[in-house]
Design a protein around this motif. Structure first.
Motif, mmCIF file in Angstrom:
data_model
loop_
_atom_site.group_PDB
_atom_site.id
_atom_site.type_symbol
_atom_site.label_atom_id
_atom_site.label_comp_id
_atom_site.label_asym_id
_atom_site.label_seq_id
_atom_site.Cartn_x
_atom_site.Cartn_y
_atom_site.Cartn_z
ATOM 1 N N HIS A 173 -46.913 11.595 -4.423
ATOM 2 C CA HIS A 173 -47.085 10.856 -5.666
ATOM 3 C C HIS A 173 -48.016 9.657 -5.483
ATOM 4 O O HIS A 173 -48.990 9.503 -6.218
ATOM 5 C CB HIS A 173 -45.713 10.401 -6.181
ATOM 6 C CG HIS A 173 -45.757 9.695 -7.493
ATOM 7 N ND1 HIS A 173 -45.946 10.355 -8.689
ATOM 8 C CD2 HIS A 173 -45.639 8.377 -7.821
ATOM 9 C CE1 HIS A 173 -45.945 9.487 -9.678
ATOM 10 N NE2 HIS A 173 -45.755 8.282 -9.180
ATOM 11 N N PHE B 101 -41.337 5.544 -8.236
ATOM 12 C CA PHE B 101 -42.426 6.374 -8.761
ATOM 13 C C PHE B 101 -43.129 5.663 -9.919
ATOM 14 O O PHE B 101 -44.364 5.608 -9.987
ATOM 15 C CB PHE B 101 -41.884 7.743 -9.196
ATOM 16 C CG PHE B 101 -41.532 8.628 -8.035
ATOM 17 C CD1 PHE B 101 -40.416 8.360 -7.230
ATOM 18 C CD2 PHE B 101 -42.322 9.729 -7.713
ATOM 19 C CE1 PHE B 101 -40.102 9.178 -6.143
ATOM 20 C CE2 PHE B 101 -42.005 10.541 -6.626
ATOM 21 C CZ PHE B 101 -40.898 10.264 -5.842
ATOM 22 N N ASP C 168 -36.352 8.333 -4.144
ATOM 23 C CA ASP C 168 -36.310 8.875 -5.514
ATOM 24 C C ASP C 168 -34.920 8.720 -6.104
ATOM 25 O O ASP C 168 -34.065 9.585 -5.975
ATOM 26 C CB ASP C 168 -36.721 10.351 -5.485
ATOM 27 C CG ASP C 168 -36.866 10.910 -6.899
ATOM 28 O OD1 ASP C 168 -36.564 10.182 -7.870
ATOM 29 O OD2 ASP C 168 -37.276 12.075 -7.018
ATOM 30 N N GLU D 135 -46.952 3.920 -10.175
ATOM 31 C CA GLU D 135 -47.885 4.273 -11.259
ATOM 32 C C GLU D 135 -48.414 3.018 -11.939
ATOM 33 O O GLU D 135 -49.617 2.885 -12.182
ATOM 34 C CB GLU D 135 -47.174 5.142 -12.305
ATOM 35 C CG GLU D 135 -46.923 6.568 -11.827
ATOM 36 C CD GLU D 135 -45.913 7.289 -12.716
ATOM 37 O OE1 GLU D 135 -45.779 6.901 -13.904
ATOM 38 O OE2 GLU D 135 -45.240 8.211 -12.206
ATOM 39 N N ARG E 191 -42.173 14.015 -1.634
ATOM 40 C CA ARG E 191 -42.583 13.835 -3.041
ATOM 41 C C ARG E 191 -43.190 12.449 -3.277
ATOM 42 O O ARG E 191 -44.194 12.309 -3.959
ATOM 43 C CB ARG E 191 -41.381 14.017 -3.972
ATOM 44 C CG ARG E 191 -41.013 15.465 -4.221
ATOM 45 C CD ARG E 191 -40.239 15.626 -5.535
ATOM 46 N NE ARG E 191 -39.097 14.741 -5.644
ATOM 47 C CZ ARG E 191 -37.921 14.954 -5.060
ATOM 48 N NH1 ARG E 191 -37.726 16.040 -4.317
ATOM 49 N NH2 ARG E 191 -36.936 14.094 -5.200
#
Lengths: 264, 264, 264, 264
Positions: free
Chosen positions: C224, C188, C154, C192, C220
């Motif tokens: 995700h 992230f 991240d 997506e 996380r």
């Protein structure tokens, strides 16, 4: 050139050994003039052999061979054979089999170099000059050209002409003089047999400095092969048994190699 | 550790050889636990010896020894001796003189490592375990501790216990069995003489896997030195002649070394 | 494995860089269990990426990855990218283009490794775990599987979770947080977009030690991608951000890779 | 010379980097003329710097510098600084601090090289010529002589004289022209300040080929330092920006170095 320092297991020797390789690159940093890409997928290759006290790193360190080879778009493979005289030692490992068979096999399997005779060359200095000439005379089907720089051409003359080998080491390598004479490690005998059999030999190149302790035997070898009707490109001139000479003459060897047009 | 890959001219061998060295650093990147700086100017040093088919690069490649050594603040010197059994070969080069004399001399002149007995250690696997034990028994004044991992301890048993050497290679190295027996290359004889002379030996460590083809001769060597009243730290357990075993046991050797307080 | 230490000119970077490569061999010295020869001419290959403070030599030195890879008959290519986060740096060189395009091109041209998606894999630790996952999400057509070990997943959380980067270095690499968020360097966002586009992703593997300062962001990221319906093999357990963990888990990664039958 | 290829953690950079080092040896294999042993324990040392697109391996590969240095009994340390211009980059790492402080510290701690000013020298080509001259002008207390070969002497002229750097890369390194002008990275300003302060400068050497795209700025720098009353050994002649020129001129630099008698 991409510089490749390789450590691999040599089955013939039962031993991990080193090999330095340089491979042409598509582009270079500053200050290098590069030859073109190869016509096909594989680069022509020069097997470049070290002398008695040296190893696979020595040509890169003592000369600018990587830079010189870049101009010609040719790969260079530099193996290590210890003090073996590129010989299946009478009391020691099978370095001839290693250098003449396993090494090209391994190098061709790891790197993008050609296995075709017309793209394969060998050269070396001192003991390595002897080794390169032996590759040309004894494995002529594999090489299009071989070059000896200040080579130890006459293994029968070592005792009375300033030998690099003590008597006992000579025996480990070649056995007795009687065993050596006329054997497949005797360049004089090899050239006679090649001439007699009408073998299609590679192009041959030989040079030696007139101050070199190996000069006399180089002259004898030159006269011998020419007396047999074998073509030989020969050069001599001022020079001793040292790296200044070899740095200059490896450039002459590269210019002399019969590289195919598409490669340069 | 700073990783140093060194190529140098070994006068004893008349040959350029390789040596890998790792030296503790003052700081490290992520993920390394490091021992402190040395108390003095020079690091303690472990001479770490390869096996029959290997070279100076093998310990770094097959184990994490550089990382393990960092915890102890100890330098590691990894030489190359080809297939010599760390021996002045009957038909070959003087590798014993090289490893026991020239190597420490060269390493101490090039790198910040201690020449004091209490800071000098040796270890090795298989042929290198034999070599390390020979350094301890035959040059006891130079080493504070030596360790054999899966060592080839009994050079007289090679023919009937799964020898790594063919008969002819045995002769190149040791000569005949008769010559080898009782010689300075026979660990059994060396330990007898050391015991008889009351020599102050280094700490000795020996380990072998119970599935190893060298297990029986390791047991014999253990029993022999103990029968002589020589102190020996011995470990055995499940394990074969492979790098998983040596990666695990080199960590045990490092923990066992009698490093002086100030160094860690 | 043949160990190859290569120095070549990276055109994308305008810079000579290092690369370590290991290639399966037909035979080995003692103590190595080797996988079979490849079914075809080319070996499957794992691109193995270093962390922030490391270079191309680090995986070989801190782990036994060469030995582990030998069991699977897979080549390993270890490049060097300095502290770039495998990114086309906002103020710096184009390391993403280098690692995702030029590196495979050069490696395939120099070495006998496959260019087929089903034979190409990537893995790395810390910054290199991030790099491997980015290769999987952003160049999914090139890789059959990618693995992140203790990855810096991240890049938006670096300032409040123990960042490896000072603020100014963050800006050199990614620009501002606003620029980074949602960019092609944000794992992230990449995941997506891949999910939305229905891209056929490589197999994904992720592991992290529960004591690692990057553990929270690994959790996380796991949540995700799973929330997006992307398949992910995830492992966690006791462990910190260190080489003991990575030496253990690179073995798990190798066992997890979907190598084709013929190759092992 | 012993050839040492070293990988170490540079704390200043937070990065593992490479360094090649050659150290005089007591004896050599065939074909090398060697200078004597050092008068004391430590060798004099030449820090030899690479150009923009190169790395620490390049001088060894493109020239015979190891052989030339052997004649003088001098060690050579070749670091790697990527494309940094030996500068604490405005947007990048602190390479000036690395090369001027950490590098000598690390090299002196690992190898037997002198830390005394009279034994310390620097030289380089192109970007490295600039770097060497900067070491001489900005760290004059550390070096007895510095030499620039085809150096990029005028960082303010890069935009209109065939710059090796794109505008954006210039900014990463030096910031704006306004920031660069008069800064401690501007050789013209450095020489003015050194002259004004009456600093005892090292011996200075500068050479450039008349066909070099950097020739004009070399002439300007020569005229500038001479106008300041600073002594400068200057050579020019036919030559371009290439390795043939540098292979020839590094020999001239070695002959020019003020080595103390006892060392040769």
């Amino acid at each position: 050139m991409a510089l490749i320092q390789c450590s691999f297991f040599a089955q013939t020797l039962g031993l991990n050994v080193g090999m330095n390789v340089v491979i042409p690159e598509r582009s270079y940093g500053i200050g290098v003039e590069a030859g073109g890409a190869p016509s096909g997928d594989k680069y022509p290759v020069l097997y470049l052999l070290h002398g008695l006290s040296d190893d696979h790193s020595i040509w890169l360190r003592r000369t600018s061979v990587e830079r010189y080879a870049a101009e010609y778009g040719i790969a260079v493979v530099m193996p290590e054979v210890h003090r073996s005289f590129y010989t299946n030692m009478k009391n020691g490992l099978d370095y001839w089999t290693f250098v003449s068979e396993e090494l090209p096999h391994v190098a061709q399997s790891l790197f993008p170099i050609s296995g075709k005779r017309e793209d394969n060359f060998a050269a070396g200095l001192s003991m390595g000059g002897y080794g390169a000439m032996k590759l040309g005379l004894r494995a002529p089907e594999k090489f299009a050209a071989v070059a000896s720089l200040s080579g130890a051409m006459d293994i029968l003359a070592f005792d009375h002409e300033g030998s690099p080998l003590a008597d006992k080491e000579y025996k480990w390598i070649f056995g007795s003089k009687e065993e050596a004479a006329g054997s497949d490690d005797d360049l004089f005998a090899l050239s006679e047999r090649a001439a007699a059999a009408g073998v299609s030999l590679p192009k041959l190149y030989q040079c030696c400095g007139t101050e070199d302790f190996l000069y006399a035997q180089n002259v004898r070898f030159r006269d011998h092969v020419r007396s047999l009707g074998i073509a030989l490109d020969y050069e001599e001139g001022p020079g001793d048994h040292n790296w200044g000479y070899w740095d200059a003459h490896i450039q002459r060897v590269l210019a002399w190699l019969p590289l195919r047009r598409g490669n340069v």
